[in-house]
Scaffold this active site. Structure first.
Site, PDB file in Angstrom:
ATOM      1  N   TYR A 159       0.837  -1.205   0.000  1.00  0.00           N
ATOM      2  CA  TYR A 159       0.000   0.000   0.000  1.00  0.00           C
ATOM      3  C   TYR A 159       0.871   1.255   0.000  1.00  0.00           C
ATOM      4  O   TYR A 159       0.729   2.121  -0.865  1.00  0.00           O
ATOM      5  CB  TYR A 159      -0.895  -0.045   1.243  1.00  0.00           C
ATOM      6  CG  TYR A 159      -1.884   1.091   1.352  1.00  0.00           C
ATOM      7  CD1 TYR A 159      -3.011   1.161   0.540  1.00  0.00           C
ATOM      8  CD2 TYR A 159      -1.712   2.093   2.318  1.00  0.00           C
ATOM      9  CE1 TYR A 159      -3.930   2.194   0.673  1.00  0.00           C
ATOM     10  CE2 TYR A 159      -2.626   3.127   2.458  1.00  0.00           C
ATOM     11  CZ  TYR A 159      -3.734   3.171   1.635  1.00  0.00           C
ATOM     12  OH  TYR A 159      -4.643   4.198   1.768  1.00  0.00           O
ATOM     13  N   GLU A 161       4.162   1.798  -0.566  1.00  0.00           N
ATOM     14  CA  GLU A 161       5.047   2.011  -1.714  1.00  0.00           C
ATOM     15  C   GLU A 161       4.238   2.153  -3.005  1.00  0.00           C
ATOM     16  O   GLU A 161       4.635   2.883  -3.915  1.00  0.00           O
ATOM     17  CB  GLU A 161       6.068   0.874  -1.840  1.00  0.00           C
ATOM     18  CG  GLU A 161       7.015   0.761  -0.650  1.00  0.00           C
ATOM     19  CD  GLU A 161       8.026   1.899  -0.531  1.00  0.00           C
ATOM     20  OE1 GLU A 161       7.889   2.933  -1.211  1.00  0.00           O
ATOM     21  OE2 GLU A 161       8.971   1.754   0.269  1.00  0.00           O
ATOM     22  N   VAL A 201      -9.870   1.147  12.848  1.00  0.00           N
ATOM     23  CA  VAL A 201     -10.075   1.287  14.280  1.00  0.00           C
ATOM     24  C   VAL A 201     -11.443   1.891  14.624  1.00  0.00           C
ATOM     25  O   VAL A 201     -12.118   1.413  15.556  1.00  0.00           O
ATOM     26  CB  VAL A 201      -8.899   2.067  14.914  1.00  0.00           C
ATOM     27  CG1 VAL A 201      -8.865   3.521  14.499  1.00  0.00           C
ATOM     28  CG2 VAL A 201      -8.925   1.934  16.416  1.00  0.00           C
ATOM     29  N   SER A 203     -14.360   1.893  12.888  1.00  0.00           N
ATOM     30  CA  SER A 203     -15.461   0.959  12.630  1.00  0.00           C
ATOM     31  C   SER A 203     -15.394  -0.222  13.609  1.00  0.00           C
ATOM     32  O   SER A 203     -16.415  -0.627  14.167  1.00  0.00           O
ATOM     33  CB  SER A 203     -15.442   0.489  11.179  1.00  0.00           C
ATOM     34  OG  SER A 203     -14.127   0.199  10.761  1.00  0.00           O
ATOM     35  N   PHE A 205     -14.158  -0.379  16.687  1.00  0.00           N
ATOM     36  CA  PHE A 205     -14.539  -0.004  18.054  1.00  0.00           C
ATOM     37  C   PHE A 205     -16.049   0.237  18.155  1.00  0.00           C
ATOM     38  O   PHE A 205     -16.690  -0.190  19.118  1.00  0.00           O
ATOM     39  CB  PHE A 205     -13.773   1.245  18.512  1.00  0.00           C
ATOM     40  CG  PHE A 205     -12.320   0.995  18.864  1.00  0.00           C
ATOM     41  CD1 PHE A 205     -11.745  -0.265  18.703  1.00  0.00           C
ATOM     42  CD2 PHE A 205     -11.527   2.021  19.371  1.00  0.00           C
ATOM     43  CE1 PHE A 205     -10.400  -0.491  19.020  1.00  0.00           C
ATOM     44  CE2 PHE A 205     -10.194   1.801  19.697  1.00  0.00           C
ATOM     45  CZ  PHE A 205      -9.621   0.548  19.515  1.00  0.00           C
TER      46      PHE A 205
HETATM   47  P1  NAD Z   1     -12.718   1.852   0.287  1.00  0.00           P
HETATM   48  O1  NAD Z   1     -12.080   0.509   0.343  1.00  0.00           O
HETATM   49  O2  NAD Z   1     -14.030   2.039   0.937  1.00  0.00           O
HETATM   50  O3  NAD Z   1     -12.850   2.348  -1.220  1.00  0.00           O
HETATM   51  C1  NAD Z   1     -11.990   1.939  -2.254  1.00  0.00           C
HETATM   52  C2  NAD Z   1     -12.845   1.638  -3.477  1.00  0.00           C
HETATM   53  O4  NAD Z   1     -11.988   1.263  -4.560  1.00  0.00           O
HETATM   54  C3  NAD Z   1     -13.798   0.459  -3.233  1.00  0.00           C
HETATM   55  O5  NAD Z   1     -15.075   0.789  -3.702  1.00  0.00           O
HETATM   56  C4  NAD Z   1     -13.177  -0.669  -4.055  1.00  0.00           C
HETATM   57  O6  NAD Z   1     -14.126  -1.625  -4.493  1.00  0.00           O
HETATM   58  C5  NAD Z   1     -12.533   0.105  -5.183  1.00  0.00           C
HETATM   59  N1  NAD Z   1     -11.427  -0.597  -5.834  1.00  0.00           N
HETATM   60  C6  NAD Z   1     -10.397  -1.266  -5.231  1.00  0.00           C
HETATM   61  N2  NAD Z   1      -9.581  -1.774  -6.173  1.00  0.00           N
HETATM   62  C7  NAD Z   1     -10.095  -1.413  -7.378  1.00  0.00           C
HETATM   63  C8  NAD Z   1      -9.709  -1.658  -8.729  1.00  0.00           C
HETATM   64  N3  NAD Z   1      -8.595  -2.353  -9.021  1.00  0.00           N
HETATM   65  N4  NAD Z   1     -10.485  -1.137  -9.719  1.00  0.00           N
HETATM   66  C9  NAD Z   1     -11.612  -0.441  -9.432  1.00  0.00           C
HETATM   67  N5  NAD Z   1     -12.025  -0.192  -8.183  1.00  0.00           N
HETATM   68  C10 NAD Z   1     -11.272  -0.676  -7.167  1.00  0.00           C
HETATM   69  O7  NAD Z   1     -11.644   2.879   0.877  1.00  0.00           O
HETATM   70  P2  NAD Z   1     -11.770   4.436   1.157  1.00  0.00           P
HETATM   71  O8  NAD Z   1     -11.524   4.632   2.593  1.00  0.00           O
HETATM   72  O9  NAD Z   1     -13.013   4.993   0.555  1.00  0.00           O
HETATM   73  O10 NAD Z   1     -10.491   4.984   0.380  1.00  0.00           O
HETATM   74  C11 NAD Z   1     -10.597   5.610  -0.888  1.00  0.00           C
HETATM   75  C12 NAD Z   1      -9.226   6.123  -1.303  1.00  0.00           C
HETATM   76  O11 NAD Z   1      -8.731   7.052  -0.347  1.00  0.00           O
HETATM   77  C13 NAD Z   1      -8.176   5.023  -1.432  1.00  0.00           C
HETATM   78  O12 NAD Z   1      -7.367   5.287  -2.547  1.00  0.00           O
HETATM   79  C14 NAD Z   1      -7.378   5.152  -0.163  1.00  0.00           C
HETATM   80  O13 NAD Z   1      -6.047   4.719  -0.337  1.00  0.00           O
HETATM   81  C15 NAD Z   1      -7.455   6.643   0.097  1.00  0.00           C
HETATM   82  N6  NAD Z   1      -7.279   6.950   1.536  1.00  0.00           N
HETATM   83  C16 NAD Z   1      -8.285   6.708   2.432  1.00  0.00           C
HETATM   84  C17 NAD Z   1      -8.080   6.986   3.775  1.00  0.00           C
HETATM   85  C18 NAD Z   1      -9.162   6.775   4.809  1.00  0.00           C
HETATM   86  O14 NAD Z   1      -8.914   7.018   6.006  1.00  0.00           O
HETATM   87  N7  NAD Z   1     -10.363   6.374   4.463  1.00  0.00           N
HETATM   88  C19 NAD Z   1      -6.839   7.486   4.211  1.00  0.00           C
HETATM   89  C20 NAD Z   1      -5.844   7.678   3.270  1.00  0.00           C
HETATM   90  C21 NAD Z   1      -6.078   7.423   1.924  1.00  0.00           C
HETATM   91  N1  UDP Z   2      -6.272  -0.628  16.019  1.00  0.00           N
HETATM   92  C1  UDP Z   2      -6.628  -1.139  17.273  1.00  0.00           C
HETATM   93  N2  UDP Z   2      -7.689  -1.975  17.336  1.00  0.00           N
HETATM   94  C2  UDP Z   2      -8.448  -2.314  16.268  1.00  0.00           C
HETATM   95  C3  UDP Z   2      -8.085  -1.783  14.995  1.00  0.00           C
HETATM   96  C4  UDP Z   2      -6.990  -0.945  14.915  1.00  0.00           C
HETATM   97  O1  UDP Z   2      -5.991  -0.848  18.280  1.00  0.00           O
HETATM   98  O2  UDP Z   2      -9.415  -3.086  16.440  1.00  0.00           O
HETATM   99  C5  UDP Z   2      -5.136   0.292  15.962  1.00  0.00           C
HETATM  100  C6  UDP Z   2      -4.100  -0.043  14.878  1.00  0.00           C
HETATM  101  O3  UDP Z   2      -3.141  -0.957  15.379  1.00  0.00           O
HETATM  102  C7  UDP Z   2      -3.506   1.329  14.607  1.00  0.00           C
HETATM  103  C8  UDP Z   2      -4.679   2.279  14.798  1.00  0.00           C
HETATM  104  O4  UDP Z   2      -5.639   1.573  15.574  1.00  0.00           O
HETATM  105  O5  UDP Z   2      -2.515   1.633  15.550  1.00  0.00           O
HETATM  106  C9  UDP Z   2      -5.332   2.724  13.486  1.00  0.00           C
HETATM  107  O6  UDP Z   2      -5.586   1.560  12.724  1.00  0.00           O
HETATM  108  P1  UDP Z   2      -6.349   1.607  11.330  1.00  0.00           P
HETATM  109  O7  UDP Z   2      -6.279   0.228  10.765  1.00  0.00           O
HETATM  110  O8  UDP Z   2      -7.695   2.223  11.494  1.00  0.00           O
HETATM  111  O9  UDP Z   2      -5.525   2.639  10.436  1.00  0.00           O
HETATM  112  P2  UDP Z   2      -3.979   2.854  10.133  1.00  0.00           P
HETATM  113  O10 UDP Z   2      -3.141   1.966  10.974  1.00  0.00           O
HETATM  114  O11 UDP Z   2      -3.854   2.543   8.692  1.00  0.00           O
HETATM  115  O12 UDP Z   2      -3.780   4.273  10.485  1.00  0.00           O
END
Ligand code: NAD
Ligand code: UDP
Length: 335
Positions: A159, A161, A201, A203, A205
């Site tokens: 993810y 890289e 985390v 969702s 919790f």
């Molecule tokens: P999500 O998993 O809910 O949404 C990702 C969507 O992309 C899904 O609908 C999935 O089916 C689709 N998808 C995955 N691979 C695909 C492919 N090869 N072709 C077409 N569709 C594909 O995640 P999200 O939280 O909505 O994240 C959306 C974007 O934002 C992602 O690129 C993620 O890396 C970035 N992002 C999200 C967060 C966050 O906290 N939610 C943080 C940092 C970056």
């Molecule tokens: N985490 C936790 N319990 C859970 C899910 C996640 O303690 O049930 C921790 C996880 O180890 C990380 C933080 O919560 O330190 C955020 O995790 P998440 O997967 O939401 O996002 P990311 O690590 O990608 O920031």
């Protein structure tokens, strides 16, 4: 569509922008599609439904200006659009580590295909990058100038890289082909339509608390994260896309409020009125110890900053999950 069809494209372009959202059926993508439709755009949502679902966008399907296409972005796409938001990529650790090779392909091949499309049709293109490009950061809070501390061979590397390479591709297309690009580095975001089983985390919790199950804290819960409510984030996306052409990013979008994971667990227990206990499980490998965005750049160039406090956002998210799971809305939230 204009009553004049393809021939009326020049007039159509002035009336309604044609906006492609990849990953549009996911958590963030569905909120973005909703917002873009509200603003009078013609929205094309592309998704392979790996982690997204039709339920997230079912309420938009009645609009003649919303179109859904099942497609995997690792394959080329030929459509005519004015703007592209490239969000397709699984975002939660358990989802992106499920098929790490496909995760890298989605970020890298997906970026190449969407950049190729943008180049062919002259579209402006936005990349959903991530705070994970900073890895386990040695600088705190993280400004955009920080180059990160990523383990290139660890379980999160597919993810981290992949997203770093996508940023490289965006800036090379910008320099080499003069593409109009926008790169947002998104920090942890939460809200309605998160996947209940995505292991993230917030969702986890909330679902555990609503079910009266123990809350699983990984490590000792002293690691920190900064949580942004989805509506705030989408506002940042729209502002970044609308900014002058020299605003390419990368630009941090996130809420600078920083909480330990233990504090988050306690807030969820308090807001749900749950009797859940805390259980401590091993910290996953390469789990960043702290994370907080420096949003000075977003404040100064976009006039953007989050407006929804953690407690208010959690209340809305708890209400969503209690409805989704058919569990009673806690009195603490409805009050
Ligand atoms: P999500 O998993 O809910 O949404 C990702 C969507 O992309 C899904 O609908 C999935 O089916 C689709 N998808 C995955 N691979 C695909 C492919 N090869 N072709 C077409 N569709 C594909 O995640 P999200 O939280 O909505 O994240 C959306 C974007 O934002 C992602 O690129 C993620 O890396 C970035 N992002 C999200 C967060 C966050 O906290 N939610 C943080 C940092 C970056
Ligand atoms: N985490 C936790 N319990 C859970 C899910 C996640 O303690 O049930 C921790 C996880 O180890 C990380 C933080 O919560 O330190 C955020 O995790 P998440 O997967 O939401 O996002 P990311 O690590 O990608 O920031």
């Amino acid at each position: 569509m204009s009553r004049y069809g393809q021939a009326g494209r020049i007039e159509m372009k002035q009336l309604r922008k044609r906006v492609l959202v990849t990953g549009g059926a996911g958590f963030l993508g569905s909120h973005l599609c909703e917002r873009l439709l509200k603003e009078g755009n013609d929205v094309l949502c592309v998704d392979n439904f790996f982690t997204g679902t039709k339920d997230n966008i079912a309420h938009l399907m009645g609009s003649p200006y919303f179109e859904l296409m099942r497609h995997d972005v690792t394959f080329p796409l030929y459509v005519e659009v004015d703007e592209i938001y490239n969000l397709a990529c699984p975002a939660s650790p358990i989802h992106y580590q499920h098929d790490p090779v496909q995760t890298t392909k989605t970020s890298v091949h997906g970026a190449i295909n969407m950049l190729g499309l943008a180049k062919r049709v002259g579209a402006k293109i936005f990349q959903a990058s991530t705070s994970e490009v900073y890895g386990d950061p040695a600088v705190h809070p993280q400004p955009e100038s920080y180059r990160g501390n990523v383990n290139p061979i660890g379980p999160r590397a597919c993810y981290d890289e992949g997203k770093r390479c996508a940023e490289t591709l965006f800036f090379d297309y910008h320099r080499q082909h003069k593409l109009n690009i926008r790169v947002a580095r998104i920090f942890n975001t939460y809200g309605p339509r998160m996947h209940p089983n995505d292991g993230r985390v917030v969702s986890n919790f909330i679902v555990q608390a609503l079910r009266g199950e123990p809350i699983t804290i990984y490590g000792d819960g002293s690691q920190t994260r900064s949580f942004c409510y989805v509506d705030d984030l989408v506002e940042g996306f729209i502002r970044l896309m609308a900014a002058p052409d020299d605003v390419t990013g990368p630009i941090n979008l996130g809420n600078p409020g920083e909480f330990t994971i233990r504090q988050l667990a306690e807030a969820v227990i308090r807001l749900t009125g749950a009797r859940s206990t805390l259980v401590f499980e091993p910290l996953p490998q390469d789990d960043p110890m702290q994370r907080k965005p420096d949003i000075t750049l977003a404040r100064t160039t976009l006039g953007w900053e989050p407006t929804i406090a953690l407690e208010a956002g959690l209340r809305r998210t708890i209400a969503y999950f209690s409805d989704l799971l058919g569990l009673p809305l806690p009195e603490t939230v409805s009050a």
